[in-house]
Design a protein around this motif. Structure first.
Motif, PDB file in Angstrom:
ATOM      1  N   ILE A  25       0.893  -1.187  -0.095  1.00  0.00           N
ATOM      2  CA  ILE A  25      -0.038  -0.126  -0.173  1.00  0.00           C
ATOM      3  C   ILE A  25       1.008   1.328  -0.161  1.00  0.00           C
ATOM      4  CG2 ILE A  25      -1.753   1.346   1.260  1.00  0.00           C
ATOM      5  CD1 ILE A  25      -1.238  -2.422   1.938  1.00  0.00           C
ATOM      6  N   ALA A  26       0.532   2.214  -0.855  1.00  0.00           N
ATOM      7  CA  ALA A  26       1.514   3.290  -0.973  1.00  0.00           C
ATOM      8  C   ALA A  26       0.634   4.925  -0.263  1.00  0.00           C
ATOM      9  CB  ALA A  26       1.860   3.693  -2.549  1.00  0.00           C
ATOM     10  N   ILE A  27       1.133   5.149   0.752  1.00  0.00           N
ATOM     11  CA  ILE A  27       0.587   6.233   1.324  1.00  0.00           C
ATOM     12  C   ILE A  27       1.235   7.640   1.259  1.00  0.00           C
ATOM     13  CG2 ILE A  27       0.217   6.896   3.865  1.00  0.00           C
ATOM     14  CD1 ILE A  27      -1.275   4.366   3.235  1.00  0.00           C
ATOM     15  N   LYS A  28       0.400   8.628   0.966  1.00  0.00           N
ATOM     16  CA  LYS A  28       0.716  10.125   0.805  1.00  0.00           C
ATOM     17  C   LYS A  28       0.114  10.734   1.970  1.00  0.00           C
ATOM     18  CE  LYS A  28       2.804  13.601  -1.518  1.00  0.00           C
ATOM     19  NZ  LYS A  28       3.934  13.776  -1.582  1.00  0.00           N
ATOM     20  N   TYR A  29       0.855  11.763   2.593  1.00  0.00           N
ATOM     21  CA  TYR A  29       0.242  12.864   3.171  1.00  0.00           C
ATOM     22  C   TYR A  29       0.621  14.255   2.698  1.00  0.00           C
ATOM     23  CZ  TYR A  29      -0.777  15.613   7.308  1.00  0.00           C
ATOM     24  OH  TYR A  29      -1.306  16.751   8.026  1.00  0.00           O
ATOM     25  N   ASP A  30      -0.254  14.912   2.476  1.00  0.00           N
ATOM     26  CA  ASP A  30       0.036  16.372   1.735  1.00  0.00           C
ATOM     27  C   ASP A  30      -1.267  17.099   2.620  1.00  0.00           C
ATOM     28  OD1 ASP A  30      -0.074  18.536   0.450  1.00  0.00           O
ATOM     29  OD2 ASP A  30       0.098  17.607  -1.399  1.00  0.00           O
ATOM     30  N   ALA A  31      -0.813  17.896   3.448  1.00  0.00           N
ATOM     31  CA  ALA A  31      -1.913  18.715   4.401  1.00  0.00           C
ATOM     32  C   ALA A  31      -2.595  19.613   3.426  1.00  0.00           C
ATOM     33  CB  ALA A  31      -1.091  19.464   5.333  1.00  0.00           C
ATOM     34  N   THR A  32      -2.271  20.072   2.315  1.00  0.00           N
ATOM     35  CA  THR A  32      -2.914  20.952   1.309  1.00  0.00           C
ATOM     36  C   THR A  32      -4.052  20.375   0.495  1.00  0.00           C
ATOM     37  OG1 THR A  32      -1.322  20.495  -0.560  1.00  0.00           O
ATOM     38  CG2 THR A  32      -0.887  22.286   0.934  1.00  0.00           C
ATOM     39  N   LYS A  33      -3.953  18.925   0.454  1.00  0.00           N
ATOM     40  CA  LYS A  33      -4.973  18.429  -0.275  1.00  0.00           C
ATOM     41  C   LYS A  33      -5.840  17.383   0.661  1.00  0.00           C
ATOM     42  CE  LYS A  33      -2.014  17.636  -4.456  1.00  0.00           C
ATOM     43  NZ  LYS A  33      -1.464  16.474  -5.503  1.00  0.00           N
ATOM     44  N   ALA A  34      -5.486  16.899   1.929  1.00  0.00           N
ATOM     45  CA  ALA A  34      -6.426  16.033   2.606  1.00  0.00           C
ATOM     46  C   ALA A  34      -6.001  16.546   4.190  1.00  0.00           C
ATOM     47  CB  ALA A  34      -6.179  14.730   2.459  1.00  0.00           C
ATOM     48  N   ASP A  35      -6.911  16.036   4.937  1.00  0.00           N
ATOM     49  CA  ASP A  35      -6.721  16.290   6.564  1.00  0.00           C
ATOM     50  C   ASP A  35      -5.854  14.993   7.175  1.00  0.00           C
ATOM     51  OD1 ASP A  35      -8.110  18.505   6.225  1.00  0.00           O
ATOM     52  OD2 ASP A  35      -9.963  17.677   6.750  1.00  0.00           O
ATOM     53  N   ALA A  36      -5.656  14.086   6.395  1.00  0.00           N
ATOM     54  CA  ALA A  36      -5.297  12.649   6.902  1.00  0.00           C
ATOM     55  C   ALA A  36      -4.366  11.923   5.736  1.00  0.00           C
ATOM     56  CB  ALA A  36      -6.016  11.941   7.568  1.00  0.00           C
ATOM     57  N   PRO A  37      -3.393  11.330   6.153  1.00  0.00           N
ATOM     58  CA  PRO A  37      -2.902  10.654   4.867  1.00  0.00           C
ATOM     59  C   PRO A  37      -3.690   9.764   4.142  1.00  0.00           C
ATOM     60  CG  PRO A  37      -1.618  10.206   6.976  1.00  0.00           C
ATOM     61  CD  PRO A  37      -3.057  10.850   7.362  1.00  0.00           C
ATOM     62  N   TYR A  38      -3.490   9.367   2.784  1.00  0.00           N
ATOM     63  CA  TYR A  38      -4.501   8.648   1.912  1.00  0.00           C
ATOM     64  C   TYR A  38      -3.825   7.660   1.102  1.00  0.00           C
ATOM     65  CZ  TYR A  38      -2.948  12.544  -0.951  1.00  0.00           C
ATOM     66  OH  TYR A  38      -1.957  13.305  -1.914  1.00  0.00           O
ATOM     67  N   VAL A  39      -4.476   6.910   0.413  1.00  0.00           N
ATOM     68  CA  VAL A  39      -3.807   5.760  -0.205  1.00  0.00           C
ATOM     69  C   VAL A  39      -3.799   6.269  -1.712  1.00  0.00           C
ATOM     70  CG1 VAL A  39      -4.275   3.336  -0.965  1.00  0.00           C
ATOM     71  CG2 VAL A  39      -4.766   4.053   1.281  1.00  0.00           C
ATOM     72  N   LEU A  40      -2.598   6.019  -2.264  1.00  0.00           N
ATOM     73  CA  LEU A  40      -2.293   6.311  -3.695  1.00  0.00           C
ATOM     74  C   LEU A  40      -2.458   5.051  -4.466  1.00  0.00           C
ATOM     75  CD1 LEU A  40       0.697   8.554  -3.571  1.00  0.00           C
ATOM     76  CD2 LEU A  40      -1.488   9.374  -4.086  1.00  0.00           C
ATOM     77  N   ALA A  41      -1.943   3.807  -3.889  1.00  0.00           N
ATOM     78  CA  ALA A  41      -2.097   2.647  -4.788  1.00  0.00           C
ATOM     79  C   ALA A  41      -1.825   1.449  -3.697  1.00  0.00           C
ATOM     80  CB  ALA A  41      -0.880   2.434  -5.488  1.00  0.00           C
TER      81      ALA A  41
ATOM     82  N   THR B 193      -9.639  -1.768   4.325  1.00  0.00           N
ATOM     83  CA  THR B 193     -10.665  -0.815   4.923  1.00  0.00           C
ATOM     84  C   THR B 193     -10.474   0.483   4.139  1.00  0.00           C
ATOM     85  OG1 THR B 193      -8.874   0.101   6.469  1.00  0.00           O
ATOM     86  CG2 THR B 193     -10.336  -1.769   7.427  1.00  0.00           C
ATOM     87  N   THR B 194      -9.492   0.815   3.307  1.00  0.00           N
ATOM     88  CA  THR B 194      -9.272   2.001   2.681  1.00  0.00           C
ATOM     89  C   THR B 194      -9.341   1.697   1.022  1.00  0.00           C
ATOM     90  OG1 THR B 194      -8.094   2.521   4.541  1.00  0.00           O
ATOM     91  CG2 THR B 194      -8.237   4.021   2.616  1.00  0.00           C
ATOM     92  N   ARG B 195     -10.158   2.636   0.421  1.00  0.00           N
ATOM     93  CA  ARG B 195     -10.062   2.597  -1.025  1.00  0.00           C
ATOM     94  C   ARG B 195      -8.731   3.501  -1.559  1.00  0.00           C
ATOM     95  NH1 ARG B 195     -15.585   3.155  -0.245  1.00  0.00           N
ATOM     96  NH2 ARG B 195     -15.510   5.192  -0.876  1.00  0.00           N
ATOM     97  N   ILE B 196      -8.421   3.182  -2.990  1.00  0.00           N
ATOM     98  CA  ILE B 196      -7.347   4.105  -3.576  1.00  0.00           C
ATOM     99  C   ILE B 196      -8.352   5.640  -3.657  1.00  0.00           C
ATOM    100  CG2 ILE B 196      -6.328   4.632  -5.690  1.00  0.00           C
ATOM    101  CD1 ILE B 196      -6.163   1.587  -6.032  1.00  0.00           C
ATOM    102  N   GLY B 197      -7.218   6.647  -3.210  1.00  0.00           N
ATOM    103  CA  GLY B 197      -7.542   7.951  -3.123  1.00  0.00           C
ATOM    104  C   GLY B 197      -8.468   8.285  -1.910  1.00  0.00           C
ATOM    105  N   GLN B 198      -8.671   7.351  -0.911  1.00  0.00           N
ATOM    106  CA  GLN B 198      -9.454   7.600   0.071  1.00  0.00           C
ATOM    107  C   GLN B 198      -8.460   7.849   1.469  1.00  0.00           C
ATOM    108  OE1 GLN B 198     -11.892   4.340   1.666  1.00  0.00           O
ATOM    109  NE2 GLN B 198     -13.408   5.655   2.574  1.00  0.00           N
ATOM    110  N   GLN B 199      -8.869   8.768   2.296  1.00  0.00           N
ATOM    111  CA  GLN B 199      -8.019   8.757   3.638  1.00  0.00           C
ATOM    112  C   GLN B 199      -8.294   7.751   4.444  1.00  0.00           C
ATOM    113  OE1 GLN B 199      -9.034  12.487   5.688  1.00  0.00           O
ATOM    114  NE2 GLN B 199      -9.218  13.435   3.623  1.00  0.00           N
TER     115      GLN B 199
END
Length: 388
Positions: A277-293, A327-333
C-alpha cells in the motif's frame, strides 16, 4: 444452418423489453379499428343529439333566408353568391361542436390502446408486402379468417340493432310529417341521434371482443425463439469473451494510472510479499494520509518495484498493511483508528531519511505500529479474533 434452426424452433419465449421497444419504433403496436369506430360513432351521435336544437334552429334560419325572397331578388343573380356564403357560414357554425368532438376523439382514441406513436418507419414503404406469395398467405391466414368472422358478426349485430331501433322509432318517424318545419327538423335530428347512438352502442360488444384479441395477436407476433433470446442477450450485453477482455483492459489502465502515482508516495507499507500500500500525506490536499495505490501478489510486487526505483521508503508491517488494504479504497483517507499507526510510520520514515542523510549517529529502530483490534484482518480480509 442457424437460420434453419431458428425457423424450426417454436416461438415459446415471451418478448423482451428490447423486442417490444424495437417493435414500437417500427410502428408495430396493438390497434383496434373497432374501438376507434365505436368511439367516433358514439361521440358523434351524442354530439348530434345534444346539439339537435341548435342545428335545427340554424338549418331553419338558413332555409327561411334562402326561400323567403322578394320577387326582384329572385331574379338578381348577384345575390346568389351572397346567399351561398351566408348559408355556408350558418351551416358550418352549427356543426362546429360536432367537428371539435370528432377531432378530439380522433386524437385521443389511440391513447386507449397502443398510445400515440410518432414513427417514420411506420410510413416507409415495405417491398416485402409486394410479394404475391406472402400476400396470398396473409389472405388465407388465421388472422384473415378471424377478421372475416368479425366483419360478418359486426354486420349482423349492427343490422339487428338498426332494425330494432327503427321499429322503436316508427311512431316518431310517422309523426314528423305533422309538425312544423323547425319542430320537424329538431325532432328528426333527435330521432337520428338516438338511432345512431343505439347502432353505435351495438359496436361496444364487438370492441370488447376485438381489444383482447388485438393485444393477444400483437404479443403473439412478438414471441421469440430461445435462440433469438440468446442472440439478443449477446448483442445487448456483449459476448462474454469481449466483456472479459474489456474488463482486463480497464484493470490494466487503472493499474497503469495507479503505478504512475507510486513515485509520489511517502512510504509503501508491505506484508511483506502479498500486500503493498502506497501512502501519501499532503496537508494541502487532505486532512489525513491517503492511499495512492494498493494491490496484492503481482500488483504488490510492481508497487514495490516502482517504489524501489524511485527511492520511496518500504516498511514491512503485515498487520498494518492488511488493515489499510481491506478498509481503505484508492484515493481515500485512512480510517481514524489507524491515524496513530500511520503517523508513527511517517515519523519513522522521516527519521530514517535524516539518518541516511547523515543527521544522527544511530539508526532509528522500527517500532511496533499499533492497529486497533476491530481493524485487524487476516489475508482473506476476515476480522482477526484477538481474544484467542
Amino acid at each position: 444452418m442457424a437460420e434453419q434452426q431458428d425457423s424450426s424452433q417454436d416461438r415459446s419465449e415471451e418478448p423482451t423489453e428490447k423486442r417490444m421497444r424495437d417493435a414500437r419504433e417500427e410502428g408495430q403496436v396493438p390497434r383496434s379499428k373497432e374501438l376507434t369506430t365505436m368511439l367516433l360513432l358514439l361521440v358523434g351521435s351524442g354530439t348530434l343529439f345534444a346539439s339537435a336544437a341548435l342545428i335545427g334552429g340554424n338549418i331553419g334560419s338558413v332555409m327561411r333566408f334562402n326561400f323567403s325572397l322578394e320577387r326582384e331578388a329572385a331574379f338578381d343573380t348577384s345575390l346568389m353568391m351572397h346567399h351561398l356564403g351566408v348559408s355556408l357560414v350558418e351551416s358550418t357554425t352549427s356543426l362546429i361542436p360536432f367537428f371539435i368532438a370528432m377531432m378530439l376523439v380522433s386524437l385521443l382514441s389511440p391513447l386507449a390502446l397502443g398510445g400515440w406513436l410518432l414513427s417514420g418507419k411506420a410510413v416507409m414503404p415495405k417491398f416485402s408486402r409486394m410479394d404475391p406469395l406472402k400476400g396470398l398467405k396473409r389472405m388465407f391466414s388465421a388472422k384473415s379468417l378471424i377478421e372475416l368472422i368479425k366483419s360478418i358478426a359486426k354486420v349482423a349485430v349492427v343490422a339487428t340493432v338498426s332494425i330494432l331501433v327503427l321499429l322503436s322509432k316508427r311512431e316518431d318517424l310517422l309523426g314528423i310529417g305533422k309538425e312544423s318545419i323547425p319542430q320537424a327538423i329538431a325532432h328528426s335530428l333527435s330521432v337520428l341521434g338516438w338511432s345512431v347512438m343505439g347502432m353505435s352502442a351495438s359496436l361496444i360488444l364487438i370492441a370488447l371482443i376485438d381489444i383482447p384479441f388485438q393485444i393477444w395477436d400483437h404479443r403473439k407476433q412478438l414471441m421469440m425463439t430461445k435462440q433469438e433470446v440468446k442472440d439478443e442477450f449477446k448483442n445487448t450485453e456483449g459476448k462474454p469473451e469481449v466483456k472479459s477482455r474489456i474488463r482486463q483492459l480497464q484493470r490494466e489502465m487503472a493499474e497503469s494510472r495507479m503505478m504512475a502515482d507510486v513515485p509520489q508516495a511517502d512510504v509503501v507499507i508491505t506484508n511483506p510479499t502479498h500486500f503493498a500500500i502506497a501512502i501519501k500525506y499532503d496537508a494541502t490536499k487532505a486532512d489525513a494520509p491517503y492511499v495512492l495505490a494498493k494491490g496484492v501478489e503481482e500488483v504488490a510486487f510492481k508497487i514495490r518495484e516502482v517504489a524501489e526505483g524511485n527511492d520511496v521508503s518500504i516498511i514491512e508491517s503485515p498487520t498494518l498493511a492488511r488493515a489499510i488494504y481491506f478498509t481503505t479504497r484508492i484515493g481515500q483517507q485512512i480510517p481514524a483508528g489507524l491515524y496513530v499507526a500511520v503517523a508513527q510510520v511517517l515519523a519513522y520514515v522521516f527519521q530514517l531519511r535524516r539518518h541516511r542523510e547523515g543527521v544522527g549517529e544511530t539508526a532509528p529502530v522500527q517500532p511496533d505500529f499499533p492497529v486497533p483490534d476491530d481493524l485487524q484482518r487476516d489475508v482473506d480480509g476476515q476480522p482477526v479474533d484477538t481474544e484467542e
